[in-house]
Structures are given as structure tokens and as C-alpha cells.
Write an enzyme that holds these catalytic residues in place. Structure first.
Site, PDB file in Angstrom:
ATOM      1  N   CYS A 184       0.305  -1.148  -0.186  1.00 23.97           N
ATOM      2  CA  CYS A 184      -0.081   0.390  -0.194  1.00 23.97           C
ATOM      3  C   CYS A 184       0.205   1.529   0.028  1.00 23.97           C
ATOM      4  O   CYS A 184       1.987   1.374   0.900  1.00 23.97           O
ATOM      5  CB  CYS A 184      -0.886   0.039   0.985  1.00 23.97           C
ATOM      6  SG  CYS A 184      -1.894   1.172   1.516  1.00 23.97           S
ATOM      7  N   GLU A 201      -5.181   3.025 -10.447  1.00 25.79           N
ATOM      8  CA  GLU A 201      -5.643   1.494 -10.045  1.00 25.79           C
ATOM      9  C   GLU A 201      -7.027   1.780 -11.132  1.00 25.79           C
ATOM     10  O   GLU A 201      -7.036   0.790 -11.663  1.00 25.79           O
ATOM     11  CB  GLU A 201      -5.940   1.396  -9.078  1.00 25.79           C
ATOM     12  CG  GLU A 201      -5.071   1.605  -7.462  1.00 25.79           C
ATOM     13  CD  GLU A 201      -5.693   1.719  -6.046  1.00 25.79           C
ATOM     14  OE1 GLU A 201      -5.522   0.229  -5.598  1.00 25.79           O
ATOM     15  OE2 GLU A 201      -5.995   2.735  -5.464  1.00 25.79           O
ATOM     16  N   ARG A 217      -0.228   4.733   2.844  1.00 24.70           N
ATOM     17  CA  ARG A 217      -0.023   4.348   4.406  1.00 24.70           C
ATOM     18  C   ARG A 217       0.116   5.615   5.718  1.00 24.70           C
ATOM     19  O   ARG A 217       0.006   6.013   6.568  1.00 24.70           O
ATOM     20  CB  ARG A 217       0.825   3.363   4.371  1.00 24.70           C
ATOM     21  CG  ARG A 217       0.802   1.596   4.379  1.00 24.70           C
ATOM     22  CD  ARG A 217       1.472   1.355   4.662  1.00 24.70           C
ATOM     23  NE  ARG A 217       2.140   0.636   3.597  1.00 24.70           N
ATOM     24  CZ  ARG A 217       4.067  -0.139   3.488  1.00 24.70           C
ATOM     25  NH1 ARG A 217       4.720  -0.245   4.452  1.00 24.70           N
ATOM     26  NH2 ARG A 217       4.617   0.125   2.268  1.00 24.70           N
TER      27      ARG A 217
END
Length: 372
Positions: A65, A241, A68
Site C-alpha cells: 500500500c 488503479e 499508508r
């Protein structure tokens, strides 16, 4: 006495209570309680404070990730008292509504009963709470190819979609090993973003859209040896994404050829860089559309800068940085970020989010390379 479980609990309590500033006496008293519970029942229950901070630690230690920096802002909903599929459904509705927040996305996790003695009280079979169906037709695939097997499964238990490119899959919930139950996703709670481009008017003719909140629902949250097999969680999207993976990958919606053609680019030779140019405009459309709709999203350059701040803050706290370089680098212009130019320790620490086999599929490797 399950010594392994106690050792994992002990390691977690030492870290958790240490970071929270608890006294040595508080820590030792709590470990005595846990030791007694494990010796008596083979299990122990987290306090809400332990559950909340453990979930935040799991996000902080998620090697793949890039987002964070905001780990401590995670909202934790405790649903360990829930026991029926209908109650799980209502909890998921609340999660979706709270996390969406009319587009001002809030990082959220909902935690259900943990695994006990190899029994799973609750499982959510969806990969994400919001995901589009995929149908195999005579002329090819309609919708998302990544959803073919789950769509087939949903149809086998009674659900029927509309066979469009963007049908939302139902939620499929399994309680105590009973026959899974499916529920239609309440559309009143779903925010979708119609995609358009700031410069190309033809882009909206593609009739593309994407959902606002990515809620991962098939991973296990592990805290101190306790396995929460149903713990859906979300942050907000980084534009790549959607624009560089979900809509662009050849094994997903594969839209780059169509976009390049509409841009008037030649797709006959790779050296024309038509894929790069189409990819850039697709991501431009995603960022533009989310902003126009007032939905939270981050571009990959900003996300990389935020990750650098996360690294600096972690070092300032005396904690080492772990990461999976292959996932942290963005799929567009990775060399323009600091991440590309350094290496990371990919050790998986506890607490963390882990992949697990899905009840309706054949067992998979622990950490398959798939989108999140």
C-alpha cells in the site's frame, strides 16, 4: 495450552501497549488474562482498543500500500457481536454509506467474528464489496473479465444480472459454513463516477464509469494470532488503479486500443507510443471526472510524495520501513518517483492483511499477484 498463539499475542501486546504508552503493570496484567483465556479455551478476545490499534498497525505494515501515511485515521467498526447473514448485510450497508460520505471518502474497516478452532463464523465471498460482473458471451466478454468466475458462481446460486458492462455484483455472505446467501447491493448507497475528458468531447460517448470506493472484502486481518476472516476495509483510489489497471489492462476492460483510435493515433507500431499516450489521457479523464463529481482520489505523483512523508515519519518513530517495490511503484511514470530509485524490505510483519482462499474457489497461493 496453545503456546504459539500466546507467543503471537505476547508480541502484539508488547508492541501495541508500548506504542499506546501503557504501563508495564497494565501490560503484564493483560498478558496474564490472555494466558488464562488461551489455557482455558484455546482462544482469547481483543479489547476494542487492541482491535482498533491492531487494525491501524495492519494498514501501516501493508507492504503493497502506497497510501499508508493516513494509517492512524482508520475508522474501525466492531461487529464481533453479529451472528446472522442479515445482520452482516446491514453492517456492510453502514460501512458503504459511512465510507462513501457523499464522495469525501473515509478510510474504514468493519471487523466481524474471528476464526475459532478452524471454524469461520462469517465469510464475505466478494473480492470487493463493489465490483462489476463479467459475462462470457458468443462475441466475447461483456463487463469485467476479472469477475467471470465469481459472476458464474453468483448465477449458480440464483442471482441474475442485466448483462451490461457495468452490472454491480451482489454481496455473497456465508455464516457458520451454511449455504451462502446473496443480497443485491443497495444502489441508493452506491456512488459511481461517469467518466469524461476535459478536452475530448467524444470520451463521454464511451459511456464509462467506475465506483467511488474500493472496499477489499476477501482478505484476512491478522492481529496477535487472531484471524479475522471477514474484515472489509477501504481507503480511496489512486487514479492509476482505475485508469492504468482496471480499464486499461488487456485482461480487464482493455480500452487503450479504442481510446487511441478515437485520438487518431496509429496502433500499427509500438514505437509510436500510442499505448502511452492513450494511457495518459485515460488517467486524465479519471482524475478530471472524480474531481468534477466531488469524489476523493489521489494522483500517483501526490501519492508517492505522501509515501515519502510516511517513510520519514516512521523513521522518526524508530520504526523500520517494509514494502513491496513491485506494487509501490505506480504503473505510470514510476521513474519520476523516489520509490523507483530505492529498495525495500518485503518482510511481512504482524498485524497485517493476508490473502486467503475463497470458499467457492480452489485454494490459491497465500499472496497471488492480483489487483487490489
Amino acid at each position: 495450552m496453545n503456546k504459539k498463539l500466546y507467543q503471537e499475542a505476547e508480541q502484539f501486546i508488547h508492541r501495541c501497549y508500548g506504542e499506546l504508552g501503557r504501563t508495564d503493570k497494565e501490560m503484564q496484567d493483560r498478558l496474564s488474562e490472555i494466558h488464562y483465556d488461551i489455557a482455558r479455551t484455546g482462544h482469547y478476545d481483543h479489547t476494542f482498543e487492541e482491535l482498533e490499534y491492531g487494525a491501524k498497525m495492519a494498514w501501516r505494515q501493508s507492504n503493497r500500500c502506497i497510501g499508508r501515511l493516513f494509517w492512524d485515521s482508520l475508522q474501525v467498526f466492531d461487529y464481533r457481536n453479529i451472528s446472522s447473514a442479515d445482520e452482516v448485510y446491514q453492517a456492510l450497508c453502514h460501512h458503504l454509506d459511512y465510507a462513501t460520505n457523499e464522495g469525501k471518502i473515509r478510510s474504514t474497516i468493519s471487523v466481524f467474528k474471528p476464526r475459532k478452532l478452524e471454524e469461520d463464523p462469517v465469510r464475505i465471498l466478494n473480492h470487493q464489496l463493489l465490483r462489476y460482473a463479467g459475462y462470457q458471451g458468443e462475441d466475447g466478454i461483456i463487463g469485467d473479465p476479472a469477475s467471470l468466475s465469481f459472476t458464474d458462481y453468483c448465477q449458480s446460486i440464483g442471482w441474475q444480472g442485466n448483462h451490461t458492462a457495468f452490472d454491480l455484483l451482489p454481496w455473497v455472505i456465508e455464516v457458520k459454513g451454511k449455504k451462502p446467501v446473496w443480497y443485491e447491493v443497495p444502489l441508493s448507497l452506491v456512488k459511481e463516477v461517469p467518466l469524461r475528458h476535459p478536452d475530448y468531447e467524444w470520451f463521454q460517448d464511451l459511456q464509462l464509469k467506475w465506483y467511488a470506493v474500493p472496499i477489499i472484502s476477501d482478505m484476512m486481518l491478522e492481529i496477535g494470532g487472531i484471524e479475522y476472516v471477514a474484515a472489509p476495509f477501504n481507503g480511496w483510489y489512486m487514479e492509476t488503479e482505475i485508469g492504468a489497471r482496471n480499464l486499461a489492462d488487456e485482461f480487464r476492460y482493455d480500452l487503450l486500443p479504442e481510446i487511441a483510435t478515437r485520438m487518431g493515433l496509429s496502433t500499427k507500431r509500438n514505437r509510436s507510443l500510442w499505448k502511452d499516450r492513450a494511457l495518459l489521457e485515460l488517467n486524465t479523464a479519471v482524475l478530471h471526472s472524480f474531481k468534477e463529481e466531488g469524489v476523493s482520489i489521489v494522483d500517483h505523483h501526490t501519492a508517492a510524495s505522501q509515501f515519502k512523508r510516511f517513510e520519514e515519519k516512521e523513521r522518526g518513530c524508530g520504526r523500520s520501513i517494509t514494502g513491496d517495490w513491485t506494487w509501490l511503484i505506480p504503473p505510470i511514470s514510476p521513474a519520476s518517483t523516489h520509490i523507483f530509485h530505492q529498495s525495500y524490505d518485503n518482510t511481512v510483519k504482524s498485524p497485517n492483511f493476508l490473502y486467503q482462499s475463497n470458499p467457492y474457489e480452489e485454494p490459491k497461493p497465500k499472496c497471488p499477484h492480483r489487483d487490489i
